[in-house]
Design a protein around this motif. Sequence first.
Motif, PDB file in Angstrom:
ATOM      1  N   GLN A 590       0.855  -1.184   0.000  1.00 46.11           N
ATOM      2  CA  GLN A 590       0.000   0.000   0.000  1.00 46.11           C
ATOM      3  C   GLN A 590       0.896   1.241   0.000  1.00 46.11           C
ATOM      4  O   GLN A 590       1.589   1.513   0.987  1.00 46.11           O
ATOM      5  N   VAL A 591       0.854   1.975  -1.105  1.00 46.60           N
ATOM      6  CA  VAL A 591       1.761   3.093  -1.339  1.00 46.60           C
ATOM      7  C   VAL A 591       1.042   4.404  -1.033  1.00 46.60           C
ATOM      8  O   VAL A 591       0.004   4.701  -1.629  1.00 46.60           O
ATOM      9  N   ILE A 592       1.590   5.185  -0.111  1.00 47.31           N
ATOM     10  CA  ILE A 592       1.048   6.506   0.216  1.00 47.31           C
ATOM     11  C   ILE A 592       1.887   7.536  -0.525  1.00 47.31           C
ATOM     12  O   ILE A 592       3.107   7.622  -0.340  1.00 47.31           O
ATOM     13  N   ALA A 593       1.231   8.335  -1.372  1.00 46.45           N
ATOM     14  CA  ALA A 593       1.984   9.246  -2.237  1.00 46.45           C
ATOM     15  C   ALA A 593       1.140  10.453  -2.623  1.00 46.45           C
ATOM     16  O   ALA A 593      -0.091  10.414  -2.583  1.00 46.45           O
ATOM     17  N   GLU A 594       1.818  11.514  -3.012  1.00 49.04           N
ATOM     18  CA  GLU A 594       1.166  12.707  -3.567  1.00 49.04           C
ATOM     19  C   GLU A 594       1.069  12.582  -5.081  1.00 49.04           C
ATOM     20  O   GLU A 594       1.729  11.745  -5.707  1.00 49.04           O
ATOM     21  N   ASN A 595       0.233  13.445  -5.675  1.00 46.39           N
ATOM     22  CA  ASN A 595       0.124  13.583  -7.131  1.00 46.39           C
ATOM     23  C   ASN A 595      -0.401  12.312  -7.810  1.00 46.39           C
ATOM     24  O   ASN A 595       0.013  11.980  -8.919  1.00 46.39           O
ATOM     25  N   LEU A 596      -1.315  11.620  -7.162  1.00 48.45           N
ATOM     26  CA  LEU A 596      -1.899  10.422  -7.758  1.00 48.45           C
ATOM     27  C   LEU A 596      -3.162  10.783  -8.526  1.00 48.45           C
ATOM     28  O   LEU A 596      -3.961  11.599  -8.083  1.00 48.45           O
TER      29      LEU A 596
END
Length: 789
Positions: A590-596
């Motif tokens: 589970q990847v937590i990221a901005e700009n998705l």
Amino acid sequence: MKGHLDTELRCEVRSFYDSNYRGPKSDTLRSNGFWVGIRKHNNSITVDEKGDEQEITIESTVPVPCNSLFMNTCSFEVEMKSSVDPNDVSTTACIYQLKCDKTTHKYSTTIKVVATRDFVKDGDQQHVLAFRPLNQFSLMNTMWQGYNFPPIQIRSKDRSHAICPAFSDPHITQLDSNKTVGVYTVGNFLYYKSKIRPFQVEITTWACGKHWKPCICAVVAREGNDVIQINICSKTSTQLAAPEVTYPSGPLTGGTTVDPDPSGKTLNINFPSGASLKVSAHMHVTGSDKTSYLNTYLKLPTDDLDNSEGLCGTFDGNPANDMLGSDGLQHPDQAEFSKSWIIPPGYSLFENPPLHSTAFDHKNVHYCQCDSKTSQGICTKSKAKNPLAQNTGKKPRRHVETFRWGQPRGHDDYPKEPQMIWNFKPEIIKRKERAVVTRSGMTEAMARKTCTADIGGSSLSTRCHSVLPSVMVQKYIDACVEDMMFSDSDMFNTGYMNVFDYQCQDTVLRDVSNYAIGPDRRRIPPADVTNHLCPNQCSRRGTCHEGSCTCHTGYIGHDCSVPAGATPVISHFRGDGLCDTRDRKCMKVQVIAENLIAGPNLKCRYKKAEIGGNSISPYGPHVEVPVSFTSFLEVECSLPENLVLMNENYKDAFLVSVTTDGTLYSAEHPFIIYDGTCMACNTSGHCNLKDNTCMIDSLCRRSGEQSLDGGYCNPHSDHYSWSRSSSVTEINHYTAAGSGCQCGYDEMSFDCACCTNNGCQCGHVNPHICTNCTHVNLCSSYPKLIVEN
């Protein structure tokens, strides 16, 4: 009997001697009357949008024609007729079966009727519950030919619903007074609770900024057996707070729906009662500080009228008592009022979700709109017809394995993150006196100009310029100015634009004159306040046209929130990128990221890596893998089976990256997999061998675990090689299983070795092995082997 149904029949008897009727006759004896036909016990009923279901009992006083060896029921169909809106009333079915009661030998059934919770001011209405011709009866017996069952008169009583939004930091607009109340305390609060049914909503606030008061970081809602929790509270100072949706009481029962919007920022939750809760997640970036918070929008049916409590107020039509606290006292002071609704530790739904109760099971309950075009009607699990449940915003444009936020994952390959501590000590945050000029140089006049322009530029500002009272609009502008001056930013302005639109939307949809009537006589809500709304005001970086954002130059995404050309920036993985194969398969990350951005070009890829010392060394090619869009800050990537799972090594690693355009990938982040039986690893790839374990042939071994050739793990002598002992063969010969049998030294315990071949337990000095009974005195020197069952 033909032609005599729905009448009272009697028999008359006279006696006489002469067969030609000329002799003397006795007096006439008449039997008691017997009403023949299908009768209803109610000729008319009234159903109330605030009231319960009303029942109509239908009973046949004569045997029905389908009473045979092969058929013991007869069915009939109903149809709701109205000069205004036939959907204003629902029944629990459109086809009913007359079933034989073996005690009374009568055929009967019960029709349940309920006033549809339609959230529209359409006034009281008169309806007719009509019965279609009994064709099935007629085919079996001619006495039913041409028989028409008289209809039932139904009056539906209209009631007004209520809304209670909580937004920004947070301000809560109460149910009756429309007063905006601020919450100045960090803690768990009762947002709303029904006193007469199992419906409750709670919120948790946290300190979301250095210079302003708390924001909502979690919300939990419960109706019946369904509990839904949205949480962004659990994060560190260096991590993004991605919303996590869980179901603490298990899978949802029929009737409750959870639907995300295309941007992945908003969840629309609709309950069977008609209550709805919209939860939107927001993130604001100021330098290195990334602040996340939730806004909530609660809509309530009239079931709870005069029977509710919480921060939202009393919902009794009296604006003067909305500030009634949990102590039964009126609190003019907002801080004291909100403090009174703090939930004591141990009593919150966050800490103690309710256990499943069969009393709230409604798996077989349906509410049907029965019209003239279909015998089955349109049936749902909800007794409400909320115009927003199916008409707000466009349906998500689905791609492969996309849009999972708020939906059950369908797998258990998910990290066991530390449990949130919900019973923290409430803390009242006192604001400093507002400065005349903020640190950045903002004045109140500047803030008021910005707030007036932003709220005046919301999606529905033109539509609702004359719909909402000017005093309400001014309240929002004043609150917006206050938040801008304290936060020294416009981070909450979009929230004020959204709540303005929410109030406007509700006001427009209440007015029945705003609806068109479709060919099936169903109301069609106005598109300009439903399907044509854009997500999140297009982030104030685009223009809205019929439900789609046209982004300004330099921005992209469903709501124009992502800078053009920006690659995803990974904050962290859930579980901090560490995965123990004892807990799960470690084939999902589970990847937590901005700009998705959700779309066909959203992709994950991985590269294999080796862990050595404190370094992670990649090798091999990049490989694309399936991806699921979870929310605007999270995706879930699928990985192949790892070496640990295949029992080829005690550790493994992947370098994972994400792209939204199929070309520009984020920086790679390590996903470290290990066998926690013997290893403890950190995010840099450094792993330490645990005490009392071995690591032999690159695999974890428990103390006492045996090899096929007679070796065993003995951490006290060698962590990395098999140890040997002449007693191993003897122990395996006499031990059938290492546990499961009564202990000779403690008759109350059944966790000792099970012996075979006339062996004897070693006793408390070595309880999980057996030996030759003549060697029991040697047990303390024998290795503590693991003998599998």
